[in-house]
Write an enzyme that holds these catalytic residues in place. Structure first.
Site, PDB file in Angstrom:
ATOM      1  CB  CYS A   1      28.244  38.281  48.243  1.00  0.00           C
ATOM      2  SG  CYS A   1      27.107  37.114  48.994  1.00  0.00           S
ATOM      3  CG  LEU A   2      31.617  35.187  52.599  1.00  0.00           C
ATOM      4  CD1 LEU A   2      31.345  34.632  53.987  1.00  0.00           C
ATOM      5  CD2 LEU A   2      33.104  35.134  52.276  1.00  0.00           C
TER       6      LEU A   2
ATOM      7  CG  HIS B   1      22.249  37.022  51.602  1.00  0.00           C
ATOM      8  ND1 HIS B   1      22.463  36.373  50.412  1.00  0.00           N
ATOM      9  CD2 HIS B   1      23.412  37.659  51.894  1.00  0.00           C
ATOM     10  CE1 HIS B   1      23.709  36.602  49.999  1.00  0.00           C
ATOM     11  NE2 HIS B   1      24.306  37.386  50.879  1.00  0.00           N
TER      12      HIS B   1
HETATM   13 NI    NI Z   1      26.240  38.086  50.786  1.00  0.00          NI
END
Ligand code: NI
Length: 169
Positions: A105-106, A151
Site C-alpha cells: 500500500c502506498l 480504505h
Molecule cells: Ni492502500
C-alpha cells in the site's frame, strides 16, 4: 466538502495543470475514518480524480483512495494495467470464493503481507459524469478493488494481513 489538500508539485499535462498530491502514511487519522459518499459530482471532484490518477502513476501504485490524500470521501482510482478506472461511491454488491496473495500500500511503504480476499467481486459505482456502472473482476483487479474500498471504511491491509514483511530499499 474537500479539506485543504497538500500538493507536492504541479505538472502540466495535455494542456491542464495536474497536482501531485501528498500521500498520507499509516498513523494518520484520516486513514482510520469512514469516508463520506459524494452527493454532487462537480468540477472539484473531477479535478481531484485527475490529480489522484497522476499521483498514483507517479508513485507507481495500482490504486489510490481519497483518504490516502487526506480527503475522507468515497473516491477511488485504479489502474492495474488495463486502463484507468475512476470510482465514486463504490459498493461491493457480490463476492465469490477466496484467494490469498501479497499486497502492499502506498500509505504503508516497504511493507508487504499476505491477504485473503474474495476471488471475484462485483462493484457498483458512479463514474465522473454521475452515471451508474457495474464491474465484475477477478485476479489483481478484484484484489485492488477490495483493498481500495477498504480504505473508504478506514481499513488498512496491515490490519488483516499475515506474514508482514519489510522490504529494504
Ligand atoms: Ni492502500
Amino acid at each position: 466538502m474537500l479539506k485543504f489538500i497538500s500538493v507536492n508539485f504541479v505538472k502540466f499535462i495535455g494542456g491542464i495543470f495536474v497536482a501531485i498530491l501528498d500521500i498520507k502514511k499509516a498513523g494518520d487519522l484520516v486513514l482510520k475514518q469512514q469516508a463520506k459518499p459524494i452527493e454532487k459530482i462537480d468540477k472539484t471532484i473531477r479535478t481531484l480524480l485527475d490529480d489522484m490518477a497522476e499521483t498514483m502513476y507517479k508513485a507507481n501504485g495500482v490504486g489510490l483512495a481519497a483518504p490516502q490524500i487526506g480527503q475522507s470521501i468515497q473516491v477511488v482510482v485504479i489502474d492495474v494495467g488495463e486502463g484507468l478506472l475512476e470510482l465514486i461511491n463504490p459498493t461491493i454488491i457480490r463476492k465469490e470464493g477466496t484467494e490469498i496473495d501479497t499486497e502492499g500500500c502506498l500509505s504503508v511503504p516497504g511493507i508487504y503481507g499476505e491477504v485473503e480476499r474474495a476471488a471475484k467481486v462485483s462493484v457498483e459505482y458512479l463514474n465522473r459524469r454521475g452515471k451508474r456502472h457495474r464491474i465484475t473482476a477477478t485476479g489483481l483487479l478484484a484484489r485492488c478493488l477490495q483493498h481500495e474500498i477498504d480504505h473508504l471504511y478506514g481499513r488498512l491491509f496491515i490490519d488483516i494481513a499475515n506474514n508482514l514483511q519489510k522490504v529494504q530499499k
